[in-house]
Design an enzyme around this catalytic site. Sequence first.
Site, short mmCIF file in Angstrom:
data_model
loop_
_atom_site.label_atom_id
_atom_site.label_comp_id
_atom_site.label_asym_id
_atom_site.label_seq_id
_atom_site.Cartn_x
_atom_site.Cartn_y
_atom_site.Cartn_z
N GLU A 168 -71.07 4.55 19.95
CA GLU A 168 -70.37 3.89 19.65
C GLU A 168 -68.86 3.90 18.71
OE1 GLU A 168 -69.04 0.40 20.63
OE2 GLU A 168 -71.60 0.41 21.28
N SER A 212 -71.46 -1.46 26.05
CA SER A 212 -72.54 -2.03 24.60
C SER A 212 -74.28 -2.47 25.62
CB SER A 212 -72.40 -2.86 24.14
OG SER A 212 -71.37 -3.02 22.90
N LYS A 244 -77.04 -0.29 25.11
CA LYS A 244 -77.65 -0.02 23.79
C LYS A 244 -79.09 -0.42 24.52
CE LYS A 244 -74.24 -1.64 20.66
NZ LYS A 244 -73.18 -2.73 19.77
N SER A 298 -75.61 -7.08 19.00
CA SER A 298 -74.88 -6.31 19.39
C SER A 298 -73.96 -5.30 18.50
CB SER A 298 -74.09 -6.63 20.56
OG SER A 298 -73.82 -5.15 21.75
#
Length: 296
Positions: free
Chosen positions: A165, A68, A71, A132
Amino acid sequence: MTFIKNSITAICMITGALNLNAQKTESLHHIIENIISNKKADVGVSIIGIQKNDKVEINGDKLYPMLSTFKFPVALTVLHAIENGKLSLDQKLFIKKEELLEDTWSPFKEEYPEGNISISLEEAMRWMLCYSDNNLTDILLRLIGGTESVQKFIGNKDFVIKNDEEGMHKDWDSQFINKVTPNRASGLLETFYQGKIVNKIHTQWLYNAMLNNKTGLKRLKGKLPEHVKVAHRSGTSFTNKAGMTGAVNSYGIIELPNSKKIVVAVFVHDTYESFDHAEAIIADISKAAYEYYNKK
């Protein structure tokens, strides 16, 4: 003769200062080596200090899975699209129920399980950056044309992004396809806060959003004084049946009391340490860097 003597003295002073700086940098390197020694993990570190060419790295040019932490470059790409007039922060996005996938980290879905709700693009960005949220991340990625747009904007040097994702959740190996080197990660953060990627307004907006990140709080921020501001992004993989966690990551910008900033990027890969111990590796490195540069 006086001129020559003064020149020699000046050169000696400069050389001495450079040697002293090198010794200090080496001492931080040594501290970090002690932190990660005997740890059951592959650790990559890149720290950018307060002086020019002041960098401490361990496995700095080795590719590590982002999870993550990707991002952050996604957000940069969205803001770039806004600056090109393709999007706007206040435009409305209709979030369909079928876009809110199960079995993924999604605080948004927990709050709005039925979906079918309109939010602004700015709100979607905050869900991605502060909480997140994986579902909102993929919605934003689709809005900008997928991972290819991020790859094109950020560039190919030491940076690979191919999976969103949903793609990262397909199987064990898929979560490790998106990669970055610690040096590229720290360099991207430094270039960002210097205002060289997006404009001043969007730089400040993204910086504030990362200051308000609610995830990974035991990592870069974990052992720092409570008042210290850290603009950060974290990333975490699954843990397999053998007890190995593929990635526990964090990178960010740490503000020092003298108004200067340092960048710390730590990637803990393929670790058999407990999850708490893996996060503590990052926290200990962050604390060591903060204390070192705070003294300087």
